[in-house]
Write an enzyme that holds these catalytic residues in place. Structure first.
Site, short mmCIF file in Angstrom:
data_model
loop_
_atom_site.label_atom_id
_atom_site.label_comp_id
_atom_site.label_asym_id
_atom_site.label_seq_id
_atom_site.Cartn_x
_atom_site.Cartn_y
_atom_site.Cartn_z
N GLU A 95 13.43 3.77 -3.71
CA GLU A 95 12.99 3.11 -4.94
C GLU A 95 13.97 2.05 -5.43
OE1 GLU A 95 9.26 4.61 -5.33
OE2 GLU A 95 10.23 3.17 -6.67
N LEU A 118 9.69 10.17 -3.91
CA LEU A 118 8.32 10.70 -3.99
C LEU A 118 7.42 9.89 -3.08
CD1 LEU A 118 7.39 13.15 -5.53
CD2 LEU A 118 6.43 11.68 -7.26
#
Ligand code: P6P
Length: 341
Positions: A95, A118
């Site tokens: 991310e 995730l």
């Protein structure tokens, strides 16, 4: 090894440490801390439908993916959980565009952590299984100061441990430290991961193939020939099955347990495919190879690819050894026949 009943993650890691005199106990502390972060993320993922953390933040990350609030939560949770134990010299997250340095006053350690906080997050709103993927290396840069990009760009065979957490009907953490692959299922009643999959071995061949057939028209001819071959033949007297969840952690978890093959190929539009080498393919390749399977980019072992960029992508063919070898054969033969034309 102690009796298997109530073999919790911390006890299993401790027992594993005794089997390897060289183990410093530091890897155990790291894996236990990752287990803690997984429990907290699992709580949020499982109640995502109830509180306002579904939906997009309206931002997109550097690679253009729309970012879900749970993505950010998982990323921040992992950084907070892992940045003060004194184990790491540097971290990197799928991310974040750049490497993540530890806060200035924190003790600097000898390990490197890369993670996809995730994965599969485009499925969050549909309550499809999603997951966290992690990969641990030793530092290679000189000195005891902050780690560098060089520490993060190591070939996959240098991993000391890798694992994933799949947030599905139950929360399962699977890890390897190179001596077997072990799965733990979270018992939410008392918040412990209990050994549920001892020394996972992937079947040498399987009946399930997993690929996004929506991209069929952009595939190489060899891959099309392979898929047609599967559809025209049987395995152990039964037709092949196509299963594609669209969440790598879930598709790989099923492949690891049931056998078969997961593929995200390159194609005419995206020669390197979609999946990231450092955050998705290297950890999964380390796990699947440790379970007796195979993982290549269609030609070369994923773990032998020398990374040149933190977020580079690679095609991946991963799963049962005989299935991966067979798709490689189809693609090689098609390539040779193209050359002979
Ligand atoms: P496609 C999820 O967005 C992801 O990164 C992986 O988890 C998954 O395997 C892949 O993308 C699915 O991509 O193009 O088939 O939707």
């Amino acid at each position: 090894m102690a009796t298997k009943r109530f073999m919790t993650l911390p006890r299993h890691i401790l027992e594993g440490e005794k089997l390897h005199p060289g183990a410093t106990g530091e890897l155990s502390a790291i894996l236990n801390q990752l287990g803690l972060a997984a429990k907290v993320i699992s709580l949020e993922v499982n109640k995502a439908g109830l509180v306002d953390i579904l939906g997009f933040t309206g931002e997109t990350n550097y690679s253009g993916d729309q970012v879900k609030k749970l993505d950010i939560f998982a990323h921040e949770m992992l950084v907070k959980a892992m940045d003060h134990g004194g184990h790491f010299c540097v971290m990197a997250s799928e991310e974040e565009e750049d490497i993540i340095h530890l806060p200035p006053h924190h003790k600097i350690g000898k390990y490197v952590l890369l993670f996809d906080p995730l994965d599969g997050s485009s499925n969050i709103d549909a309550n499809v299984s999603i997951g966290t993927i992690f990969s641990i290396y030793r530092r290679v840069s000189e000195g005891n100061g902050p780690g560098t990009l060089e520490d993060c760009l190591q070939p996959g065979y240098k991993q000391v441990a890798a694992g994933y957490v799949v947030y599905g009907s139950s929360t399962v953490l699977v890890y390897t430290a190179g001596h077997g692959v072990f799965g733990f299922t979270l018992d939410p009643s008392f918040g412990e991961f209990l050994l549920s999959h001892d020394n996972i071995k992937i079947p040498k061949r399987g009946r399930i193939y997993s690929i996004n057939e929506g991209n069929y028209n952009s595939w190489d001819r060899g891959l099309k020939n392979y898929i047609k071959y599967l559809q025209a033949n049987k395995f152990e007297g039964k037709p092949y099955q196509a299963r594609y969840i669209g969440s790598m952690v879930a598709d790989i978890h099923r492949t690891l347990l049931y056998g078969g093959i997961f593929m995200y190929p390159g194609d005419a539009r995206n020669p390197k495919g979609k999946l990231r080498l450092m955050y998705e393919c290297n950890p999964m390749a380390f796990i699947v190879e440790s379970a007796g399977g195979r993982a290549t980019d269609g030609k070369k072992r994923i773990l032998e690819i020398q990374p040149t960029a933190l977020h580079q992508r690679t095609p991946i063919f991963i799963g049962s050894e005989e299935d991966v070898l067979l798709v490689e054969k189809f693609m090689r033969e098609a390539e040779l026949s193209n050359i002979e034309k």
